[in-house]
Design a protein around this motif. Structure first.
Motif, short mmCIF file in Angstrom:
data_model
loop_
_atom_site.label_atom_id
_atom_site.label_comp_id
_atom_site.label_asym_id
_atom_site.label_seq_id
_atom_site.Cartn_x
_atom_site.Cartn_y
_atom_site.Cartn_z
N ASP A 227 -1.88 6.71 -2.34
CA ASP A 227 -2.36 5.60 -2.91
C ASP A 227 -3.42 4.62 -2.39
OD1 ASP A 227 -0.48 2.97 -1.71
OD2 ASP A 227 0.47 4.95 -2.20
N GLU A 228 -3.68 5.39 -1.14
CA GLU A 228 -4.66 4.64 -0.40
C GLU A 228 -5.95 5.57 -0.10
OE1 GLU A 228 -4.20 1.85 0.10
OE2 GLU A 228 -1.80 1.42 0.44
N TYR A 229 -5.78 6.55 -0.91
CA TYR A 229 -6.82 7.76 -0.48
C TYR A 229 -7.95 7.71 -1.56
CZ TYR A 229 -3.33 10.39 2.19
OH TYR A 229 -2.50 10.90 3.03
N PRO A 230 -9.35 8.23 -0.95
CA PRO A 230 -10.37 8.12 -1.77
C PRO A 230 -10.41 9.16 -2.91
CG PRO A 230 -10.98 9.09 0.15
CD PRO A 230 -9.50 8.55 0.35
N ALA A 231 -11.04 8.89 -4.14
CA ALA A 231 -11.30 9.88 -4.95
C ALA A 231 -11.60 11.33 -4.69
CB ALA A 231 -12.12 9.43 -6.37
N ILE A 232 -12.45 11.40 -3.68
CA ILE A 232 -12.89 12.67 -3.27
C ILE A 232 -11.92 13.67 -2.75
CG2 ILE A 232 -13.57 11.94 -0.75
CD1 ILE A 232 -15.62 14.27 -3.14
N VAL A 233 -10.87 13.04 -2.18
CA VAL A 233 -9.61 13.72 -1.58
C VAL A 233 -9.11 14.54 -2.79
CG1 VAL A 233 -7.76 13.66 -0.23
CG2 VAL A 233 -9.38 12.12 0.10
N ARG A 234 -8.95 14.26 -3.81
CA ARG A 234 -8.48 14.76 -4.98
C ARG A 234 -8.78 16.29 -5.15
NH1 ARG A 234 -7.38 12.73 -11.33
NH2 ARG A 234 -7.86 14.85 -12.33
N SER A 235 -10.31 16.42 -4.69
CA SER A 235 -11.04 17.66 -5.12
C SER A 235 -10.25 18.68 -4.03
CB SER A 235 -12.44 17.58 -5.01
OG SER A 235 -12.97 16.71 -5.62
N LEU A 236 -10.01 18.26 -2.99
CA LEU A 236 -9.44 19.25 -2.06
C LEU A 236 -8.05 19.37 -2.36
CD1 LEU A 236 -9.16 20.50 0.69
CD2 LEU A 236 -8.36 18.19 1.73
N PHE A 237 -7.20 18.70 -2.81
CA PHE A 237 -5.62 18.81 -3.39
C PHE A 237 -5.99 19.85 -4.53
CE2 PHE A 237 -4.63 14.44 -1.64
CZ PHE A 237 -4.39 15.04 -0.17
N GLU A 238 -6.62 19.40 -5.66
CA GLU A 238 -6.57 20.22 -6.63
C GLU A 238 -7.20 21.88 -6.11
OE1 GLU A 238 -7.61 17.59 -10.44
OE2 GLU A 238 -9.29 18.10 -9.25
N ARG A 258 -5.85 -0.34 0.00
CA ARG A 258 -7.24 -0.39 0.28
C ARG A 258 -7.92 -0.13 -0.91
NH1 ARG A 258 -8.14 0.66 5.45
NH2 ARG A 258 -10.09 1.32 5.23
N LEU A 259 -7.45 -0.60 -2.21
CA LEU A 259 -8.31 -0.66 -3.26
C LEU A 259 -9.47 -1.59 -3.18
CD1 LEU A 259 -8.62 0.29 -6.44
CD2 LEU A 259 -7.21 -1.58 -7.02
N GLY A 260 -10.55 -1.17 -3.30
CA GLY A 260 -11.76 -1.98 -3.06
C GLY A 260 -12.40 -1.66 -1.81
N LEU A 261 -11.79 -0.70 -0.98
CA LEU A 261 -12.28 -0.28 0.21
C LEU A 261 -12.56 1.29 0.05
CD1 LEU A 261 -10.31 -2.36 2.68
CD2 LEU A 261 -12.71 -2.66 1.96
N GLY A 262 -12.60 1.73 -0.93
CA GLY A 262 -12.79 3.18 -1.30
C GLY A 262 -11.78 3.94 -1.93
N ALA A 263 -10.43 3.25 -1.78
CA ALA A 263 -9.33 4.01 -2.41
C ALA A 263 -9.39 3.99 -3.82
CB ALA A 263 -8.02 3.47 -2.02
N ALA A 580 -0.03 -11.49 11.55
CA ALA A 580 -0.97 -10.52 10.76
C ALA A 580 -1.28 -11.13 9.72
CB ALA A 580 -0.22 -9.05 10.56
N THR A 581 -2.50 -10.72 9.35
CA THR A 581 -2.92 -11.06 7.74
C THR A 581 -2.21 -10.19 6.78
OG1 THR A 581 -4.63 -9.07 7.91
CG2 THR A 581 -5.47 -11.18 8.68
N VAL A 582 -2.11 -10.47 5.55
CA VAL A 582 -1.38 -9.79 4.57
C VAL A 582 -2.22 -8.25 4.45
CG1 VAL A 582 -1.17 -9.50 2.12
CG2 VAL A 582 -1.02 -11.70 3.17
N PHE A 583 -3.39 -8.10 4.52
CA PHE A 583 -4.09 -6.76 4.68
C PHE A 583 -3.52 -5.86 5.82
CE2 PHE A 583 -7.28 -3.66 5.86
CZ PHE A 583 -7.47 -2.96 4.77
N GLN A 584 -3.31 -6.43 6.96
CA GLN A 584 -3.04 -5.77 8.40
C GLN A 584 -1.56 -5.33 7.92
OE1 GLN A 584 -4.07 -8.62 10.99
NE2 GLN A 584 -6.21 -7.89 11.30
N TYR A 585 -0.74 -6.06 7.65
CA TYR A 585 0.71 -6.11 7.38
C TYR A 585 0.96 -5.09 6.64
CZ TYR A 585 5.56 -7.58 7.40
OH TYR A 585 6.95 -7.50 7.44
N ARG A 586 0.43 -4.95 5.38
CA ARG A 586 0.74 -4.25 4.40
C ARG A 586 0.15 -2.68 5.09
NH1 ARG A 586 -1.52 -5.06 -0.76
NH2 ARG A 586 0.05 -3.89 -1.71
N SER A 587 -0.81 -2.85 5.57
CA SER A 587 -1.69 -1.49 5.94
C SER A 587 -0.82 -0.69 7.09
CB SER A 587 -2.88 -1.69 6.62
OG SER A 587 -3.86 -2.11 5.61
#
Length: 684
Positions: A227-238, A258-263, A580-587
């Motif tokens: 759920d944190e991966y960018p769309a381009i990785v799906r091409s590799l998996f497929e 990481r939604l909004g950061l490329g995920a 930690a910030t919320v982002f760091q803690y969840r990451s």
């Protein structure tokens, strides 16, 4: 060879997805023996996943653990010769640009466009450059070609006379800037993360020769937190699934940090249609989410809804932020000293933690011998006194840098470089004597500033033996380095910095970790900076003096662009409170018995989005319509829901909502969590 179906493991926070993934990897490793590719969302998660796999297999089976971007970088570097042939590039080994180098060089290349945009709008130069570079990164992660980005911006963003609301450039100008930057880098063999991703996704992955090698090297794939991966990785998996290479994925519907950061979690989730789905629902340990999750969501999203919350959720309420920090720290101190909780049981989490609050919390707790760990601390590298002292030292050795130093930086350097090896917190030259030496023995000069002998000071006898010896030793060392520099006995400033670290800090081996991390990042940054400089000198046939590069390096670090965050290192975690910030803690996928939600009245819980400019346009499910304010509001509300579900799933016993009536700026606070604060029991 026996084939296995691909597996899709889905579940909420802490339902054992990674453990199930590790078990699946062990099963495949026993059959395949080798050729397993293991992917994790970020470097720190990779270290943990790698450790768990090694323990589970007792180190018997080799595997390759990396992140998606790390995998792309390694593959592009390894198969660079194929890209040289395919794209008709110059045959030279590629050099990766770190973000700070990318920013500096792109600024120089785009000087004309930047000056025009700044003159029209007054936007900060660094922000403008970063936004254009981020568009390239988002395009590469989403599989969008550079030439298609201008049309997407025209289609998806409201336009103004000078361009877009937060980017005062026309789409045509933005497209031209990105194309020129791409060509400029490729001609010199310089690779940014966006170029690496673009080259892998659009060219290398579709190269038949590369595809053969890929299938020979990997017989299975393990991918955690997709759920944190960018769309381009799906091409590799497929591609791999199409060739009957089994893949095992874990996915958290409430993740998407990481939604909004490329995920692009929605796009990656469609892979589940090609897998055997395993749904996990039981938590590995009790948490507040199981008991209170829906009630809390109702309270936050519908303030009219009322529910009484149990005493596992309490509020700490004060008038000001300063009072809140003090009271929160006192509650933690009391809990630790009474044995109710260990420091490792406690996490302080906020949507954004300002430096003053962070410093105050750390100082109050440390005075009671309660250590504090900052997750992924992103302080500027130049905030470290040791780093500042070393940069000042360079201005005294290399010519032409006199304007980059002054009396105050010299005084600080004298104190820091007189650190005693047996005690990193004591110094041979104290601040008062350092000030006297800087006033009387520092000779400013634009070309060659100097430190004069101690007896230049009329009352030099007041310095004392210890300070005089330390100062004279420093002066002699600087003069020796100058003479060796003139006779070309010092290869580069990297060597000079290493010499200084060995001479004044014994290589850093006795320093606390935060100081050692600063030195490591300084050396990594310097080595990379001069590697890029060497490439540019050879490709552009430049004969600029070395001191000019040193000056640019000092300016880069002092600007705060580089942070003290070197390559991930696994530490033996002390028994410490986590901040930690919320982002760091969840990451970082942390969990604790007790959580303190700092600044619970802040509007940033809803609006403090960790997102890049125009990021929604690069999601595969973007509608193609103009992105409106209502779309942003809806996305923020969805993000808040994921944050609440995720954090509650990582809280095992107690939650404290830390609320002050007034913000640090003195404004009344009425953020989205205020209704939750009002429903909770005040801590007496």
């Amino acid at each position: 060879m026996q084939t296995f179906p691909s597996v899709w493991i889905t579940g909420a926070t802490r339902t054992g997805k990674t453990a199930r993934l590790v078990a699946q990897a062990c099963e495949w490793m026993r059959v395949r023996k080798s050729g397993i590719l293991v992917l994790a969302a970020i470097g720190d998660n990779r270290l943990e996943l790698s450790d768990r796999l090694t323990d589970a297999t007792q180190g018997k089976f080799p595997f390759r653990a990396t992140t998606p971007l790390g995998f792309f970088e390694d593959e592009v570097t390894l198969f660079w010769s194929l890209l040289v042939q395919q794209l008709d590039l110059k045959a030279q080994f590629p050099v990766r640009l770190r973000p700070e180098n990318e920013q500096e060089l792109a600024t120089k290349l785009w000087r004309v466009e930047l000056d025009q945009a700044i003159a029209r709008s007054g936007i900060a130069e660094a922000r403008l450059v970063r936004r254009v570079l981020d568009l390239m990164q988002l395009g590469a992660l989403g599989g969008v070609a550079i030439e298609d980005i201008p049309a997407m911006l025209d289609q998806g963003l409201p336009k103004f006379e000078e361009g877009f609301s937060e980017l005062p450039l026309s789409s045509e100008t933005i497209g031209d800037m990105m194309q020129r930057w791409r060509s400029w880098c490729l001609r010199r063999g310089l690779l940014t993360y966006s170029l690496i991703t673009d080259l892998y996704g659009r060219y290398l992955l579709h190269n038949p020769t590369y595809q053969e090698h890929l299938l020979e090297r990997y017989q299975a794939v393990i991918a955690d937190d997709v759920d944190e991966y960018p769309a381009i990785v799906r091409s590799l998996f497929e591609f791999l699934i199409d060739r009957r290479i089994p893949c095992a994925f874990s996915f958290n519907p409430d993740g998407a940090v990481r939604l909004g950061l490329g995920a692009d979690p929605v796009y990656l989730a469609e892979l589940s249609d090609r897998c055997s789905v395993v749904e996990l629902s039981d938590r590995v340990s009790p948490c507040l989410m199981d008991e209170l999750g829906e009630a809390i969501l109702d309270l936050v999203t519908d303030p009219v809804f009322f529910a009484s919350l149990p005493d596992t959720i309490q509020t700490i309420q004060t008038t000001t932020q300063a009072q809140l920090i003090r009271q929160t720290a006192e509650i933690i101190i009391k809990a630790v000293q009474s044995g109710t909780a260990e420091p490792r049981d406690i996490a302080l989490i906020g949507p954004g933690i300002d430096p003053i609050s962070r410093y105050a919390l750390r100082e109050i707790l440390m005075r009671q011998n309660i250590p504090v760990e900052f997750l992924n601390d992103q302080r500027p590298l130049a905030s470290s006194p040791i780093v500042r002292a070393l940069l000042t030292l360079l201005t005294l050795i290399y010519p032409g840098l006199g304007r980059a130093t002054n009396r105050d930086t010299i005084a600080e350097m004298l104190v820091i470089l007189s650190q005693k090896s047996e005690s990193p917190t004591t110094y041979a030259i104290d601040p008062v004597r350092a000030g006297l030496l800087a006033d009387h023995c520092f000779e400013p000069h634009p070309e060659q500033p100097r430190l004069l002998p101690a007896n230049t000071f009329p009352r030099w006898d007041r310095l004392g033996y210890q300070a005089s010896e330390a100062y004279e030793g420093l002066v002699r060392w600087i003069e020796l380095q100058r003479s060796q520099l003139e006779t070309r006995m010092i290869a580069s400033p990297v060597v000079m910095l290493d010499r200084a670290i060995q001479r004044f800090f014994l290589g850093g081996s006795h320093l606390p970790f935060d100081q050692l991390a600063g030195l490591r990042e300084l050396m990594e940054t310097a080595q990379h900076y001069w590697e890029v400089d060497d490439r540019l000198r050879r490709s552009d046939l430049s004969d600029a003096p070395q001191s000019l590069t040193v000056r640019n390096f000092i300016q880069l670090l002092r600007s705060g662009t580089v942070t003290a965050n070197p390559y991930p290192v696994r530490l033996v975690q002390p028994n410490s409170v986590t901040l930690a910030t919320v982002f760091q803690y969840r990451s970082m996928r942390r969990s604790h018995r007790w959580q303190f939600w700092l600044d619970a009245g802040s509007s940033r819980w809803l609006s403090g989005v960790d997102s890049l400019f125009a990021a929604p346009l690069f999601l595969q499910d973007w509608s193609g319509q103009v992105w409106e304010v209502e779309d942003t509001q809806r996305m923020n509300e969805q993000r808040l829901r994921r944050i609440l579900l995720d954090l509650l799933g990582r809280t095992e016993a107690r939650l404290f909502l830390c609320y002050s009536d007034l913000s640090t700026s003195g404004q009344e606070q009425t953020g989205i969590l205020t209704s939750l604060v009002n429903a909770a029991i005040p801590l007496s």
